[in-house]
Design a protein around this motif. Structure first.
Motif, PDB file in Angstrom:
ATOM      1  N   LEU A 136      -0.823   6.699 -10.026  1.00  0.00           N
ATOM      2  CA  LEU A 136      -1.968   5.791 -10.125  1.00  0.00           C
ATOM      3  C   LEU A 136      -1.552   4.462 -10.737  1.00  0.00           C
ATOM      4  CD1 LEU A 136      -4.908   8.151 -11.204  1.00  0.00           C
ATOM      5  CD2 LEU A 136      -4.513   7.121  -8.959  1.00  0.00           C
ATOM      6  N   LEU A 137      -0.784   4.520 -11.808  1.00  0.00           N
ATOM      7  CA  LEU A 137      -0.358   3.296 -12.484  1.00  0.00           C
ATOM      8  C   LEU A 137       0.574   2.465 -11.627  1.00  0.00           C
ATOM      9  CD1 LEU A 137       0.390   4.549 -16.121  1.00  0.00           C
ATOM     10  CD2 LEU A 137      -1.328   2.843 -15.476  1.00  0.00           C
ATOM     11  N   PHE A 138       1.669   3.063 -11.188  1.00  0.00           N
ATOM     12  CA  PHE A 138       2.769   2.297 -10.615  1.00  0.00           C
ATOM     13  C   PHE A 138       2.687   2.136  -9.098  1.00  0.00           C
ATOM     14  CE2 PHE A 138       4.522   4.283 -14.525  1.00  0.00           C
ATOM     15  CZ  PHE A 138       4.672   3.120 -15.260  1.00  0.00           C
ATOM     16  N   GLN A 139       1.961   3.022  -8.415  1.00  0.00           N
ATOM     17  CA  GLN A 139       1.811   2.866  -6.968  1.00  0.00           C
ATOM     18  C   GLN A 139       0.496   2.210  -6.588  1.00  0.00           C
ATOM     19  OE1 GLN A 139       2.885   6.162  -4.466  1.00  0.00           O
ATOM     20  NE2 GLN A 139       4.329   7.012  -5.935  1.00  0.00           N
ATOM     21  N   LEU A 155      -6.286   1.318   8.650  1.00  0.00           N
ATOM     22  CA  LEU A 155      -5.227   2.146   8.084  1.00  0.00           C
ATOM     23  C   LEU A 155      -5.856   3.320   7.364  1.00  0.00           C
ATOM     24  CD1 LEU A 155      -4.140  -1.131   7.259  1.00  0.00           C
ATOM     25  CD2 LEU A 155      -2.106   0.286   7.347  1.00  0.00           C
ATOM     26  N   LEU A 156      -5.403   4.524   7.713  1.00  0.00           N
ATOM     27  CA  LEU A 156      -5.896   5.761   7.097  1.00  0.00           C
ATOM     28  C   LEU A 156      -4.715   6.505   6.493  1.00  0.00           C
ATOM     29  CD1 LEU A 156      -8.235   6.958   9.990  1.00  0.00           C
ATOM     30  CD2 LEU A 156      -8.971   5.971   7.819  1.00  0.00           C
ATOM     31  N   ALA A 157      -4.812   6.793   5.204  1.00  0.00           N
ATOM     32  CA  ALA A 157      -3.713   7.474   4.509  1.00  0.00           C
ATOM     33  C   ALA A 157      -4.248   8.704   3.794  1.00  0.00           C
ATOM     34  CB  ALA A 157      -3.041   6.530   3.518  1.00  0.00           C
ATOM     35  N   ILE A 163      -2.339   5.866  11.299  1.00  0.00           N
ATOM     36  CA  ILE A 163      -2.459   7.047  10.456  1.00  0.00           C
ATOM     37  C   ILE A 163      -1.161   7.223   9.689  1.00  0.00           C
ATOM     38  CG2 ILE A 163      -3.079   9.486  10.376  1.00  0.00           C
ATOM     39  CD1 ILE A 163      -5.183   7.627  11.726  1.00  0.00           C
ATOM     40  N   LEU A 164      -1.231   7.089   8.369  1.00  0.00           N
ATOM     41  CA  LEU A 164      -0.052   7.314   7.539  1.00  0.00           C
ATOM     42  C   LEU A 164       0.000   8.804   7.186  1.00  0.00           C
ATOM     43  CD1 LEU A 164      -0.662   4.185   7.174  1.00  0.00           C
ATOM     44  CD2 LEU A 164       0.535   4.401   4.987  1.00  0.00           C
ATOM     45  N   SER A 165       0.931   9.508   7.787  1.00  0.00           N
ATOM     46  CA  SER A 165       1.154  10.919   7.480  1.00  0.00           C
ATOM     47  C   SER A 165       2.534  11.017   6.857  1.00  0.00           C
ATOM     48  CB  SER A 165       1.074  11.777   8.742  1.00  0.00           C
ATOM     49  OG  SER A 165       1.398  13.117   8.464  1.00  0.00           O
ATOM     50  N   SER A 166       2.599  11.289   5.557  1.00  0.00           N
ATOM     51  CA  SER A 166       3.884  11.232   4.862  1.00  0.00           C
ATOM     52  C   SER A 166       4.923  12.143   5.510  1.00  0.00           C
ATOM     53  CB  SER A 166       3.713  11.574   3.381  1.00  0.00           C
ATOM     54  OG  SER A 166       3.015  12.792   3.207  1.00  0.00           O
ATOM     55  N   LEU A 226       0.872  -1.171   0.000  1.00  0.00           N
ATOM     56  CA  LEU A 226       0.000   0.000   0.000  1.00  0.00           C
ATOM     57  C   LEU A 226       0.910   1.221   0.000  1.00  0.00           C
ATOM     58  CD1 LEU A 226      -2.721  -0.995   2.622  1.00  0.00           C
ATOM     59  CD2 LEU A 226      -3.127  -0.553   0.196  1.00  0.00           C
ATOM     60  N   MET A 227       0.601   2.197  -0.846  1.00  0.00           N
ATOM     61  CA  MET A 227       1.508   3.322  -1.031  1.00  0.00           C
ATOM     62  C   MET A 227       0.791   4.659  -0.849  1.00  0.00           C
ATOM     63  SD  MET A 227       3.854   2.020  -4.219  1.00  0.00           S
ATOM     64  CE  MET A 227       4.223   0.278  -4.439  1.00  0.00           C
ATOM     65  N   GLN A 228       1.559   5.622  -0.375  1.00  0.00           N
ATOM     66  CA  GLN A 228       1.112   7.000  -0.182  1.00  0.00           C
ATOM     67  C   GLN A 228       2.198   7.895  -0.755  1.00  0.00           C
ATOM     68  OE1 GLN A 228       1.496   8.423   3.894  1.00  0.00           O
ATOM     69  NE2 GLN A 228      -0.362   9.629   3.709  1.00  0.00           N
ATOM     70  N   TRP A 229       1.812   8.840  -1.620  1.00  0.00           N
ATOM     71  CA  TRP A 229       2.859   9.621  -2.269  1.00  0.00           C
ATOM     72  C   TRP A 229       3.258  10.835  -1.452  1.00  0.00           C
ATOM     73  CZ3 TRP A 229       1.104  12.279  -7.474  1.00  0.00           C
ATOM     74  CH2 TRP A 229       0.005  13.109  -7.248  1.00  0.00           C
TER      75      TRP A 229
END
Length: 488
Positions: A250-253, A284-286, A321-324, A213-216
Motif C-alpha cells: 500500500l505504501l510503496f506501490q 484498465l482492470l487489475a 486486463i492485468l493478470s499477474s 500503476l502497480m499490481q502485486w
C-alpha cells in the motif's frame, strides 16, 4: 541521471543520506485530470521540499515511520489529455499526458531475483530500465504499468528466529511479544527492499516522469504466497508476514495506507486490492490475484464481484486486463501431474499451482475466460490481457467469436535474468498440444514477431501504443532488440 531523483540539494538533513523520490503514482483519472501521488522516502528529521505546480504548492505529508526513515506523499492533479509538468527541489518533471488520444504505455514485471538481489551490480541489474528511460526521452510514455513482483521479498524472513526457516519450519504458538518483534523486523526488511529498488537511478529517473500503476504478485509477499499450505499461510507467522507485505505494498506501490485507498480501488476497505482506471477509449482492470488466493482458489467473492461488474458494464474501446499470471498458456496441468509423481520435482509444485492452468484452478480459469468472452461480446469493445510472472516474453490468442480475439501479451523479467533456453523450449513443446478450457475457443501460443520460438528467454519489457483507434504491441528484448509491432 540520478541527480534529479536522489538529491541532497536544498533538502535539509544528513547530507550523505539523500531523499529517494519522487516516485509518481496514478491515484485515479477523473474529470479530465490525472490525480497523482508523489512518494518520498527520507531520513527521519529531513525537511522534504514541496511539490510546485502553476496553481500552487503541495507539501508532502507523513504516511509512515521506520527506525531511521519516514515515508511521505504529496497529492496533486494535472491535465490528463495533454503534456504538463511539476517541479520538486529545483527540477522540472515533464509528463506526457495523452489519455484520450495517441499514447504509449510501458509494461514491466519481475523487478528482481529470489536470492542476492540487493548485492547485484546496479548497471547489470537495471540495464533494461536504462533502456526504457532512453526510449522515454525519444518517445514519451504516458503510463508505466508494473505487473507484479516489484520487489523480491523472499529473504525478508531471514534474521528472525520465528521466520528464519520459513516456510519449512515455523513455531505453532509464538508469544504475542515475539510476533510484535517479528512485525518490526519484517517492516524494516520490506522498507530495505523498496528503498533499494526505488533508489536505483535507472528506475528512479523514469518513475519520477511517468505515472505508475502497480499490481502485486507472490514475490511482493514471499515466493508462492497463496499456493503454500494453509498451515503456513494461516499461521501466526504467515499472517504477520502477509500483514507486513500488504502494508508495504500500500505504501510503496500505491502511495497510501488503510483508510485512505485511492478511488480506483473497487473495495475501499482493502479486503482485496483490485483496481480499475477509465479514460476515453481505454479501461484498465487489475484484479488482485494474491490477497484472496489459496491453494484451491485464485480470487474470492470480492474479486469476482469486481470482474463480473466490469463484464456487465457497457464500455466502448479497449479493455486491458492485468493478470499477474498469464491467462493463456500451455497445458501446465500435465507438467504439474508429472512433478507431483516425482519427489525431486515436488518443490516446484507451488510454482505451477500459482498458474491459472493448474488443475486446482481450472474451474476458476474457465470462469474468468467466460467473463472476458462476455466482455468482448459487447459492440465496440476489444479485450487484451497483459501479464508477467514467467521470466519470459510470449504471446497467446483465444478466439472469442464474432471475429474477435483475446490477445495475451506476456512481458516478464525487466531485471530478473532469463531462465535457461531449454525451459523456453519445454514450454514451446507443451504449447503444441493446445488447450480449450472453453469449448469452441481454442488457445494458441503464437510467436512474437521475429522470434524463432514461442517463448523468448531474454529480459524484456512491453510497449503498447495507440494511434487513432488502432492499438499495437511490441517487445523490447535485451539481445534481440525491438520486435516488429503486433496489431491488436
Amino acid at each position: 541521471m540520478s541527480s534529479s531523483t536522489r538529491t541532497t540539494g536544498p533538502v535539509s538533513g544528513p547530507a550523505a543520506d539523500p531523499v529517494t523520490g519522487p516516485i509518481l503514482i496514478l491515484d485515479d483519472l477523473r474529470d479530465g485530470r490525472m490525480h497523482l501521488a508523489a512518494l518520498f522516502i527520507a531520513p527521519k528529521g529531513t525537511a522534504v521540499p514541496p511539490v510546485r505546480l502553476e496553481s500552487g504548492t503541495m507539501q508532502p505529508e507523513l504516511l509512515a515511520e521506520y527506525e531511521t526513515r519516514q515515508v511521505l506523499r504529496a497529492r496533486f492533479a494535472l491535465p490528463a489529455d495533454r503534456p504538463s509538468a511539476y517541479q520538486w527541489n529545483g527540477t522540472r518533471y515533464d509528463l506526457a499526458g495523452g489519455f484520450g488520444g495517441d499514447m504509449r504505455i510501458a509494461y514491466a514485471s519481475c523487478n528482481g531475483e529470489e536470492h542476492g538481489d540487493l548485492d547485484r551490480d546496479g548497471g547489470e541489474r537495471n540495464a533494461m530500465w536504462a533502456r526504457m528511460g532512453a526510449e522515454h526521452r525519444a518517445q514519451p510514455f504516458s503510463l508505466l504499468l508494473h505487473g507484479g513482483d516489484q520487489v523480491y521479498a523472499d529473504e525478508v524472513t531471514d534474521g528472525h528466529r520465528l521466520s528464519q526457516d520459513w516456510p519449512d519450519r515455523i513455531p505453532r504458538d509464538p508469544a504475542r511479544e515475539d510476533l510484535a518483534g517479528l512485525r518490526r523486523h519484517l517492516r524494516e526488511r520490506f522498507l530495505q527492499r523498496y528503498l533499494a529498488v526505488y533508489s536505483a537511478p535507472e528506475l528512479a529517473w523514469i518513475a519520477a516522469r511517468v505515472p505508475s500503476l502497480m499490481q502485486w504478485d507472490d514475490h511482493d509477499i514471499c515466493d508462492g504466497w497463496g499456493s503454500l499450505r494453509r498451515s503456513r499461510t494461516y499461521s501466526p507467522v504467515g499472517q504477520t508476514l502477509f500483514a507486513a507485505a500488504r502494508e508495504a505494498a500500500l505504501l510503496f506501490q500505491h502511495g497510501c495506507r488503510d483508510g485512505g485507498l485511492p478511488a480506483r480501488f473497487t473495495d475501499p476497505e482493502g479486503t482485496h486490492l483490485g483496481w480499475r482506471i477509465e479514460a476515453p477509449g481505454l479501461r484498465l482492470l487489475a484484479p488482485d490475484l494474491r490477497s484472496e488466493r489459496s491453494r484451491r482458489r485464485v480470487m474470492a467473492r470480492g474479486g469476482w464481484r469486481m470482474m463480473k461488474a466490469a463484464a456487465e458494464q457497457r464500455f466502448a474501446g479497449r479493455s486491458l486486463i492485468l493478470s499477474s499470471v498469464p491467462l493463456l498458456g500451455p497445458r501446465l496441468s500435465l507438467l504439474e501431474a508429472l512433478m507431483v509423481l516425482t519427489p525431486r520435482m515436488q518443490k516446484y509444485e507451488d510454482d505451477l499451482r500459482d498458474q491459472w492452468q493448474s488443475r486446482a484452478h481450472r474451474a476458476s480459469w474457465r470462469r474468468m475466460l467466460r467473463l472476458l468472452r462476455d466482455m468482448a461480446a459487447q459492440d465496440g469493445q476489444q479485450v487484451t490481457a497483459i501479464s508477467g510472472e514467467i521470466h519470459l516474453a510470449a504471446r497467446g490468442e483465444m478466439a472469442l467469436g464474432g471475429g474477435k480475439v483475446l490477445h495475451q501479451l506476456v512481458a516478464s523479467g525487466i531485471s530478473h535474468r532469463a531462465p535457461p533456453r531449454a525451459w523456453a523450449k519445454v514450454l514451446g513443446m507443451l504449447s503444441w498440444l493446445g488447450d480449450a478450457p472453453l469449448p469452441g475457443h481454442p488457445i494458441r501460443i503464437r510467436r512474437i514477431p521475429g522470434q524463432a520460438g514461442r517463448y523468448a528467454a531474454e529480459r524484456n519489457y512491453l510497449v503498447l501504443e495507440r494511434q487513432g483507434a488502432d492499438w499495437s504491441a511490441s517487445w523490447e528484448l535485451e539481445t534481440s532488440g525491438r520486435s516488429a509491432p503486433l496489431a491488436l
